[in-house]
Design a protein around this motif. Structure first.
Motif, PDB file in Angstrom:
ATOM      1  N   LYS A 186      65.425 -14.004 -53.292  1.00  8.97           N
ATOM      2  CA  LYS A 186      65.610 -13.762 -54.738  1.00  8.97           C
ATOM      3  C   LYS A 186      64.458 -12.938 -55.308  1.00  8.97           C
ATOM      4  O   LYS A 186      64.674 -11.909 -55.964  1.00  8.97           O
ATOM      5  CB  LYS A 186      65.729 -15.087 -55.487  1.00  8.97           C
ATOM      6  CG  LYS A 186      65.693 -14.925 -57.023  1.00  8.97           C
ATOM      7  CD  LYS A 186      65.213 -16.199 -57.708  1.00  8.97           C
ATOM      8  CE  LYS A 186      64.493 -15.911 -59.006  1.00  8.97           C
ATOM      9  NZ  LYS A 186      65.339 -15.397 -60.098  1.00  8.97           N
ATOM     10  N   LYS A 220      64.376  -9.319 -53.958  1.00 10.53           N
ATOM     11  CA  LYS A 220      65.436  -8.455 -54.498  1.00 10.53           C
ATOM     12  C   LYS A 220      65.120  -8.008 -55.919  1.00 10.53           C
ATOM     13  O   LYS A 220      65.323  -6.836 -56.276  1.00 10.53           O
ATOM     14  CB  LYS A 220      66.778  -9.193 -54.471  1.00 10.53           C
ATOM     15  CG  LYS A 220      67.336  -9.437 -53.082  1.00 10.53           C
ATOM     16  CD  LYS A 220      68.618 -10.263 -53.159  1.00 10.53           C
ATOM     17  CE  LYS A 220      69.178 -10.565 -51.776  1.00 10.53           C
ATOM     18  NZ  LYS A 220      70.402 -11.401 -51.835  1.00 10.53           N
ATOM     19  N   GLN A 221      64.621  -8.922 -56.735  1.00 10.26           N
ATOM     20  CA  GLN A 221      64.354  -8.562 -58.123  1.00 10.26           C
ATOM     21  C   GLN A 221      63.137  -7.637 -58.236  1.00 10.26           C
ATOM     22  O   GLN A 221      63.128  -6.723 -59.067  1.00 10.26           O
ATOM     23  CB  GLN A 221      64.168  -9.825 -58.966  1.00 10.26           C
ATOM     24  CG  GLN A 221      65.477 -10.576 -59.173  1.00 10.26           C
ATOM     25  CD  GLN A 221      65.352 -11.729 -60.157  1.00 10.26           C
ATOM     26  OE1 GLN A 221      64.838 -12.789 -59.802  1.00 10.26           O
ATOM     27  NE2 GLN A 221      65.816 -11.524 -61.382  1.00 10.26           N
ATOM     28  N   CYS A 262      65.304  -8.274 -65.372  1.00  5.40           N
ATOM     29  CA  CYS A 262      66.625  -8.367 -64.746  1.00  5.40           C
ATOM     30  C   CYS A 262      66.963  -9.836 -64.490  1.00  5.40           C
ATOM     31  O   CYS A 262      66.085 -10.685 -64.330  1.00  5.40           O
ATOM     32  CB  CYS A 262      66.692  -7.569 -63.444  1.00  5.40           C
ATOM     33  SG  CYS A 262      65.585  -8.126 -62.133  1.00  5.40           S
ATOM     34  N   HIS A 321      70.459 -12.437 -62.785  1.00  5.00           N
ATOM     35  CA  HIS A 321      71.424 -12.450 -61.679  1.00  5.00           C
ATOM     36  C   HIS A 321      72.427 -13.572 -61.888  1.00  5.00           C
ATOM     37  O   HIS A 321      72.345 -14.348 -62.853  1.00  5.00           O
ATOM     38  CB  HIS A 321      70.695 -12.609 -60.336  1.00  5.00           C
ATOM     39  CG  HIS A 321      69.808 -13.816 -60.249  1.00  5.00           C
ATOM     40  ND1 HIS A 321      70.286 -15.110 -60.110  1.00  5.00           N
ATOM     41  CD2 HIS A 321      68.452 -13.937 -60.290  1.00  5.00           C
ATOM     42  CE1 HIS A 321      69.277 -15.955 -60.053  1.00  5.00           C
ATOM     43  NE2 HIS A 321      68.146 -15.271 -60.170  1.00  5.00           N
ATOM     44  N   ASN A 375      76.738  -5.559 -61.543  1.00  4.92           N
ATOM     45  CA  ASN A 375      75.500  -4.784 -61.578  1.00  4.92           C
ATOM     46  C   ASN A 375      75.555  -3.822 -62.760  1.00  4.92           C
ATOM     47  O   ASN A 375      76.414  -2.938 -62.799  1.00  4.92           O
ATOM     48  CB  ASN A 375      75.334  -3.979 -60.279  1.00  4.92           C
ATOM     49  CG  ASN A 375      75.015  -4.873 -59.095  1.00  4.92           C
ATOM     50  OD1 ASN A 375      74.340  -5.890 -59.239  1.00  4.92           O
ATOM     51  ND2 ASN A 375      75.498  -4.505 -57.920  1.00  4.92           N
ATOM     52  N   THR A 427      67.235 -17.207 -63.992  1.00  8.71           N
ATOM     53  CA  THR A 427      67.580 -15.945 -63.332  1.00  8.71           C
ATOM     54  C   THR A 427      66.650 -14.797 -63.712  1.00  8.71           C
ATOM     55  O   THR A 427      66.685 -13.745 -63.078  1.00  8.71           O
ATOM     56  CB  THR A 427      69.020 -15.518 -63.677  1.00  8.71           C
ATOM     57  OG1 THR A 427      69.079 -14.966 -65.006  1.00  8.71           O
ATOM     58  CG2 THR A 427      69.985 -16.689 -63.570  1.00  8.71           C
ATOM     59  N   PHE A 459      71.443  -6.778 -64.785  1.00  9.67           N
ATOM     60  CA  PHE A 459      71.924  -7.883 -63.967  1.00  9.67           C
ATOM     61  C   PHE A 459      72.156  -7.420 -62.532  1.00  9.67           C
ATOM     62  O   PHE A 459      72.626  -6.293 -62.306  1.00  9.67           O
ATOM     63  CB  PHE A 459      73.243  -8.441 -64.511  1.00  9.67           C
ATOM     64  CG  PHE A 459      73.098  -9.329 -65.705  1.00  9.67           C
ATOM     65  CD1 PHE A 459      72.401 -10.526 -65.621  1.00  9.67           C
ATOM     66  CD2 PHE A 459      73.644  -8.968 -66.925  1.00  9.67           C
ATOM     67  CE1 PHE A 459      72.254 -11.351 -66.715  1.00  9.67           C
ATOM     68  CE2 PHE A 459      73.514  -9.787 -68.029  1.00  9.67           C
ATOM     69  CZ  PHE A 459      72.823 -10.982 -67.932  1.00  9.67           C
ATOM     70  N   LEU A 460      71.816  -8.276 -61.595  1.00 10.39           N
ATOM     71  CA  LEU A 460      72.224  -8.120 -60.212  1.00 10.39           C
ATOM     72  C   LEU A 460      73.396  -9.060 -59.988  1.00 10.39           C
ATOM     73  O   LEU A 460      73.411 -10.185 -60.506  1.00 10.39           O
ATOM     74  CB  LEU A 460      71.081  -8.474 -59.255  1.00 10.39           C
ATOM     75  CG  LEU A 460      69.712  -7.831 -59.540  1.00 10.39           C
ATOM     76  CD1 LEU A 460      68.708  -8.251 -58.472  1.00 10.39           C
ATOM     77  CD2 LEU A 460      69.816  -6.330 -59.632  1.00 10.39           C
ATOM     78  N   GLU A 461      74.379  -8.642 -59.218  1.00 12.66           N
ATOM     79  CA  GLU A 461      75.575  -9.463 -59.056  1.00 12.66           C
ATOM     80  C   GLU A 461      75.360 -10.651 -58.110  1.00 12.66           C
ATOM     81  O   GLU A 461      76.176 -11.574 -58.074  1.00 12.66           O
ATOM     82  CB  GLU A 461      76.747  -8.617 -58.573  1.00 12.66           C
ATOM     83  CG  GLU A 461      76.555  -8.017 -57.192  1.00 12.66           C
ATOM     84  CD  GLU A 461      77.719  -7.133 -56.790  1.00 12.66           C
ATOM     85  OE1 GLU A 461      78.640  -6.948 -57.612  1.00 12.66           O
ATOM     86  OE2 GLU A 461      77.704  -6.635 -55.650  1.00 12.66           O
ATOM     87  N   ASP A 462      74.248 -10.651 -57.363  1.00 12.54           N
ATOM     88  CA  ASP A 462      73.976 -11.739 -56.414  1.00 12.54           C
ATOM     89  C   ASP A 462      73.882 -13.087 -57.138  1.00 12.54           C
ATOM     90  O   ASP A 462      73.251 -13.193 -58.195  1.00 12.54           O
ATOM     91  CB  ASP A 462      72.667 -11.491 -55.673  1.00 12.54           C
ATOM     92  CG  ASP A 462      72.619 -10.121 -55.009  1.00 12.54           C
ATOM     93  OD1 ASP A 462      72.764  -9.132 -55.738  1.00 12.54           O
ATOM     94  OD2 ASP A 462      72.420 -10.050 -53.793  1.00 12.54           O
TER      95      ASP A 462
END
Length: 375
Positions: free
Chosen positions: A101, A104-105, A118, A120, A140, A166, A203-206
């Motif tokens: 996590k 990725k961010q 951001c 998620h 996303n 998130t 936003f990340l879709e994960d």
């Protein structure tokens, strides 16, 4: 230091280990720290975070409060202890489920310098039943302050409002921000607005975390109080932001006021002492055969109130079917004068006018709001 994880906790002895472990499991190519603010819990939370501090002295810092601040007072002092370029939020009863996590961010924010934060996707977990209630997944995308305010105006459940667990944001975006702690009862929305003043949100879709729903939370325990707090926050935002946002913010405030009135009515309707008056209302008006528009909370309460009274529910009207009931369910566009009922009762009273105007084009049957029953 690349990332500071800012964790706040109070009376989380049953959850705090899972929360901390979900931070310690992170796999990154950079250093990160965990800064925990323990808000003078009544239970064993403080002893647990001290135990972790002894085990991970190079990763964990503690901000131990001398009295319970109620949450708002913990952020600023803990924020100042954070040394990371980026800060990730996590409350002590939530937890992360993706070991990458943070990685990725960070990679996203490093590449997207126009974004101040951001979020998620996340799972929703109802603690009392042990059931997962489904995932909240975001596409996303990037969004601006204007996008956020417009979404808040049109949708009470703002899809652009990221859950705290998130969020990762640039520390520089909240440094030297105005002190609004004494002006608003809850600060989450104001923080998002401050961040959006400094850049886009994204936003990340994960799906990378789990949001725990507890029956004792303010939202679950006292929805009216929760809505009152949000109305106060939005009124402050109305004063804070430039005039161009005023129309949308005012619309959002009005929707929250309507929701609050609706919640207050549900409380009144649940009172066992009014069952006789409700049945009397139907008998006095010769409403023997009825249709109910909407299959939510008030619909279920009304069914129980009139059970065994001789009042017959012939139809439900709703956009969604309900498979656990044998009564005929029709969609709104199917309504006509052939329903053979004396009245149609609209249970979503907060949207009564729009629903009534739609139905009046379909039928001459009398249409009332559920609030008319107790007026």
């Amino acid at each position: 230091m690349k990332v500071s994880v800012l964790m706040t906790t109070y009376n989380h002895e049953d959850f705090i280990r899972e929360s901390i472990d979900s931070v310690l499991m992170q796999r990154t190519n950079f250093k990160y720290e965990l800064v925990i603010c323990e808000d003078y819990s009544d239970d064993n939370t403080r002893a647990i975070v001290k135990e972790y501090k002894l085990r991970y002295p190079d990763i964990i810092k503690l901000n131990l409060q001398d009295y319970n601040t109620g949450g708002k007072g913990t952020f600023l002092s803990t924020f100042k202890m954070c040394k990371g370029e980026y800060i990730a939020f996590l409350e002590g009863d939530d937890y992360w489920i993706d070991e990458k996590k943070l990685q990725k961010q960070v990679e996203f924010l490093d590449k997207n310098l126009d974004c101040s934060f951001c979020g998620h996707g996340y799972k929703r977990y109802y603690h009392e039943t042990g059931n997962f209630l489904g995932n909240i997944v975001h596409e996303n995308r990037k969004f601006s302050l204007e996008d956020f305010i417009k979404e808040e105006a049109k949708n009470e459940s703002n899809k652009l409002f990221p859950r705290l667990l998130t969020i990762m944001f640039r520390k520089s975006a909240l440094e030297n921000h105005p002190n609004f702690n004494e002006k608003v009862p809850t600060v989450d929305m104001m923080r998002v607005i401050l961040l959006l003043e400094k850049g886009y949100g994204a936003f990340l879709e994960d799906v990378m975390g789990t949001y725990r729903i507890n029956k004792d939370s303010t939202t679950q325990k006292d929805k009216i109080k929760f809505l009152e707090r949000w109305i106060q926050v939005k009124q402050y935002i109305l004063e804070y932001l430039p005039l161009k946002y005023s129309e949308d913010i005012q619309m959002s405030i009005e929707k929250s006021i309507i929701r609050k009135s609706y919640s207050e009515f549900i409380d009144r309707f649940m009172d066992p002492s009014n069952s006789h008056d409700i049945v009397k209302y139907f008998k006095t008006n010769n409403f023997n055969n009825i249709a109910i528009y909407g299959v939510g909370t008030l619909c279920n309460l009304l069914i129980k109130k009139i059970e065994g009274s001789g009042v017959n529910i012939l139809h439900f009207i709703d956009k969604n079917t309900r498979g656990d009931n044998q009564i005929n369910i029709i969609e709104p566009y199917e309504v006509d004068d052939n329903l053979n009922v004396d009245v149609i009762i609209i249970t979503p009273s907060f949207d009564f006018n729009n629903i009534r105007e739609f139905l009046k084009k379909k039928t001459k049957i009398k249409i009332i709001s559920i609030e008319d029953i107790l007026s």
